[in-house]
Design a protein around this motif. Structure first.
Motif, PDB file in Angstrom:
ATOM      1  N   SER A  35     111.123 -20.511   9.551  1.00 35.46           N
ATOM      2  CA  SER A  35     111.853 -19.248   9.723  1.00 35.46           C
ATOM      3  C   SER A  35     111.065 -18.268  10.580  1.00 35.46           C
ATOM      4  CB  SER A  35     112.178 -18.635   8.354  1.00 35.46           C
ATOM      5  OG  SER A  35     113.123 -19.437   7.662  1.00 35.46           O
ATOM      6  N   THR A  36     109.732 -18.273  10.450  1.00 34.25           N
ATOM      7  CA  THR A  36     108.915 -17.414  11.300  1.00 34.25           C
ATOM      8  C   THR A  36     109.055 -17.819  12.757  1.00 34.25           C
ATOM      9  OG1 THR A  36     107.299 -17.055   9.526  1.00 34.25           O
ATOM     10  CG2 THR A  36     106.577 -16.597  11.771  1.00 34.25           C
ATOM     11  N   LEU A  37     109.030 -19.113  13.023  1.00 32.81           N
ATOM     12  CA  LEU A  37     109.197 -19.598  14.398  1.00 32.81           C
ATOM     13  C   LEU A  37     110.561 -19.199  14.939  1.00 32.81           C
ATOM     14  CD1 LEU A  37     108.038 -21.231  16.744  1.00 32.81           C
ATOM     15  CD2 LEU A  37     108.998 -23.292  15.692  1.00 32.81           C
ATOM     16  N   LEU A  38     111.582 -19.295  14.098  1.00 26.90           N
ATOM     17  CA  LEU A  38     112.922 -18.899  14.530  1.00 26.90           C
ATOM     18  C   LEU A  38     112.974 -17.405  14.852  1.00 26.90           C
ATOM     19  CD1 LEU A  38     115.308 -20.900  14.679  1.00 26.90           C
ATOM     20  CD2 LEU A  38     116.250 -19.790  12.658  1.00 26.90           C
ATOM     21  N   GLY A  39     112.308 -16.602  14.033  1.00 27.68           N
ATOM     22  CA  GLY A  39     112.262 -15.171  14.283  1.00 27.68           C
ATOM     23  C   GLY A  39     111.553 -14.827  15.583  1.00 27.68           C
ATOM     24  N   LEU A  40     110.544 -15.606  15.942  1.00 30.87           N
ATOM     25  CA  LEU A  40     109.850 -15.395  17.210  1.00 30.87           C
ATOM     26  C   LEU A  40     110.748 -15.752  18.386  1.00 30.87           C
ATOM     27  CD1 LEU A  40     106.400 -16.876  16.144  1.00 30.87           C
ATOM     28  CD2 LEU A  40     106.799 -14.500  16.824  1.00 30.87           C
ATOM     29  N   ILE A  41     111.486 -16.857  18.260  1.00 28.63           N
ATOM     30  CA  ILE A  41     112.403 -17.262  19.324  1.00 28.63           C
ATOM     31  C   ILE A  41     113.492 -16.219  19.522  1.00 28.63           C
ATOM     32  CG2 ILE A  41     114.160 -18.976  19.962  1.00 28.63           C
ATOM     33  CD1 ILE A  41     112.387 -21.084  18.572  1.00 28.63           C
ATOM     34  N   ALA A  42     113.956 -15.632  18.416  1.00 27.74           N
ATOM     35  CA  ALA A  42     115.036 -14.645  18.480  1.00 27.74           C
ATOM     36  C   ALA A  42     114.549 -13.248  18.864  1.00 27.74           C
ATOM     37  CB  ALA A  42     115.755 -14.579  17.134  1.00 27.74           C
ATOM     38  N   GLY A  43     113.253 -13.067  19.006  1.00 25.87           N
ATOM     39  CA  GLY A  43     112.733 -11.747  19.338  1.00 25.87           C
ATOM     40  C   GLY A  43     112.758 -10.777  18.177  1.00 25.87           C
ATOM     41  N   LEU A  44     112.929 -11.290  16.966  1.00 30.71           N
ATOM     42  CA  LEU A  44     112.883 -10.429  15.786  1.00 30.71           C
ATOM     43  C   LEU A  44     111.446 -10.085  15.425  1.00 30.71           C
ATOM     44  CD1 LEU A  44     115.568 -12.324  13.680  1.00 30.71           C
ATOM     45  CD2 LEU A  44     115.829 -10.076  14.729  1.00 30.71           C
ATOM     46  N   GLU A  45     110.509 -10.937  15.859  1.00 28.33           N
ATOM     47  CA  GLU A  45     109.086 -10.698  15.679  1.00 28.33           C
ATOM     48  C   GLU A  45     108.385 -10.966  17.001  1.00 28.33           C
ATOM     49  OE1 GLU A  45     107.135 -11.766  11.997  1.00 28.33           O
ATOM     50  OE2 GLU A  45     108.886 -12.963  11.447  1.00 28.33           O
ATOM     51  N   THR A  46     107.212 -10.377  17.162  1.00 26.21           N
ATOM     52  CA  THR A  46     106.412 -10.638  18.352  1.00 26.21           C
ATOM     53  C   THR A  46     105.209 -11.496  17.957  1.00 26.21           C
ATOM     54  OG1 THR A  46     105.211  -8.570  18.017  1.00 26.21           O
ATOM     55  CG2 THR A  46     107.097  -8.522  19.517  1.00 26.21           C
ATOM     56  N   PRO A  47     104.776 -12.384  18.843  1.00 21.63           N
ATOM     57  CA  PRO A  47     103.658 -13.262  18.494  1.00 21.63           C
ATOM     58  C   PRO A  47     102.334 -12.517  18.451  1.00 21.63           C
ATOM     59  CG  PRO A  47     104.317 -13.616  20.774  1.00 21.63           C
ATOM     60  CD  PRO A  47     105.330 -12.690  20.178  1.00 21.63           C
ATOM     61  N   THR A  48     101.427 -13.004  17.620  1.00 19.42           N
ATOM     62  CA  THR A  48     100.057 -12.488  17.619  1.00 19.42           C
ATOM     63  C   THR A  48      99.370 -12.869  18.919  1.00 19.42           C
ATOM     64  OG1 THR A  48      99.980 -12.728  15.209  1.00 19.42           O
ATOM     65  CG2 THR A  48      97.881 -12.473  16.350  1.00 19.42           C
ATOM     66  N   SER A  49      99.660 -14.065  19.395  1.00 17.77           N
ATOM     67  CA  SER A  49      99.178 -14.501  20.705  1.00 17.77           C
ATOM     68  C   SER A  49     100.141 -15.534  21.248  1.00 17.77           C
ATOM     69  CB  SER A  49      97.762 -15.088  20.607  1.00 17.77           C
ATOM     70  OG  SER A  49      97.753 -16.246  19.793  1.00 17.77           O
ATOM     71  N   GLY A  50     100.045 -15.812  22.539  1.00 20.21           N
ATOM     72  CA  GLY A  50     100.957 -16.756  23.163  1.00 20.21           C
ATOM     73  C   GLY A  50     102.165 -16.053  23.753  1.00 20.21           C
ATOM     74  N   ARG A  51     103.068 -16.850  24.361  1.00 22.61           N
ATOM     75  CA  ARG A  51     104.229 -16.308  25.048  1.00 22.61           C
ATOM     76  C   ARG A  51     105.514 -16.963  24.553  1.00 22.61           C
ATOM     77  NH1 ARG A  51     101.184 -17.753  29.406  1.00 22.61           N
ATOM     78  NH2 ARG A  51     102.812 -19.185  30.125  1.00 22.61           N
ATOM     79  N   VAL A  52     106.551 -16.143  24.377  1.00 21.61           N
ATOM     80  CA  VAL A  52     107.898 -16.614  24.058  1.00 21.61           C
ATOM     81  C   VAL A  52     108.805 -16.141  25.187  1.00 21.61           C
ATOM     82  CG1 VAL A  52     109.830 -16.554  22.451  1.00 21.61           C
ATOM     83  CG2 VAL A  52     107.487 -16.477  21.574  1.00 21.61           C
ATOM     84  N   THR A  53     109.437 -17.092  25.881  1.00 24.01           N
ATOM     85  CA  THR A  53     110.263 -16.765  27.038  1.00 24.01           C
ATOM     86  C   THR A  53     111.652 -17.354  26.861  1.00 24.01           C
ATOM     87  OG1 THR A  53     108.311 -16.833  28.451  1.00 24.01           O
ATOM     88  CG2 THR A  53     110.445 -16.939  29.553  1.00 24.01           C
ATOM     89  N   ILE A  54     112.675 -16.536  27.120  1.00 30.35           N
ATOM     90  CA  ILE A  54     114.055 -17.000  27.099  1.00 30.35           C
ATOM     91  C   ILE A  54     114.671 -16.679  28.453  1.00 30.35           C
ATOM     92  CG2 ILE A  54     116.361 -16.653  26.121  1.00 30.35           C
ATOM     93  CD1 ILE A  54     115.158 -16.256  23.440  1.00 30.35           C
ATOM     94  N   GLY A  55     115.157 -17.717  29.124  1.00 23.99           N
ATOM     95  CA  GLY A  55     115.785 -17.523  30.418  1.00 23.99           C
ATOM     96  C   GLY A  55     114.884 -16.836  31.420  1.00 23.99           C
TER      97      GLY A  55
END
Length: 227
Positions: free
Chosen positions: A50-70
């Protein structure tokens, strides 16, 4: 129609501070999801799904690393900008339906259009509810519906804007086998990039790929998509 967006995670971590020390809910996850494909995220409770899903959805921001959509890096966006992206490009389905209690089923679905300032498409609200077996329940309030019916309304709400990405947390968890199959068919027919957290092996088997998490790390993957 918005084109499906690819998802790209690069060395993503999410840490939480607890009285016992720092907890790595997500620990160095690198994952790419091709545009228009589907992926199931599986794992035991507490594995970080669920935490990973929240990161993908932009509901949370990562402590480190990058999440990119489109091509848009979520961690570089303000909270307001992430909210705009979610409204316009993402369809979210949570374990809890989060319906507005004083709006009918059809109004709950249409609310998503109103939040985006869309002036048309309201006829599709009823069409989606009919496809989900809720045509006769469109005028009912959430407390007049069963748990499974409310979840199907939430799925219709996620689909109404024809989002580029659908992020779903156990979307069939409260449904029987027939309704579960219908929901999966509708999600797949949306032809978006689809990310589903599920404990159901039959749901996972319908996705193009399945990845497993353990202690916040990717430990296994099944399936592949041809280039």
């Amino acid at each position: 129609m918005i084109r499906p967006a690819a998802i790209d995670l690069q060395a993503v971590t999410k840490h939480y501070a607890t009285p016992a020390g720092s907890v790595r809910a997500v620990d160095g996850v690198t994952l790419a999801v091709e545009a228009g494909t589907s992926i199931a995220i599986t794992g035991f409770s507490g594995s970080g799904k669920s935490t990973l899903l929240g990161l993908i959805a932009g509901l949370e921001t990562p402590t480190s690393g990058r999440v990119t959509i489109g091509g848009e890096e979520l961690s570089r966006l303000s909270e307001r900008a992430r909210a705009r992206l979610r409204r316009r490009r993402l369809g979210l389905v949570f374990q809890s339906d989060n319906l507005q209690p004083y709006l009918s089923a059809q109004e709950n679905v249409g609310l998503q259009l109103a939040l985006c300032g869309t002036g048309d498409g309201y006829e599709r609200c009823l069409e989606l509810l009919v496809e989900l077996g809720l045509g006769n329940e469109a005028g009912k309030l959430p407390d007049q519906l069963s748990g499974g019916q409310r979840q199907r309304v939430a799925i219709a709400r996620a689909l109404i804007n024809r989002p580029a990405v659908i992020v779903a947390d156990e979307p069939t968890g409260s449904l029987d086998a027939d309704n579960s199959a219908a929901v999966v068919e509708l999600l797949l027919a949306a032809s978006t990039t689809l990310v589903v957290v599920t404990h159901d092996p039959e749901v996972a088997a319908r996705m193009d790929r399945t990845v497993a998490l353990r202690d916040g790390r990717l430990v296994a993957e099944q399936g592949c998509v041809s280039a």
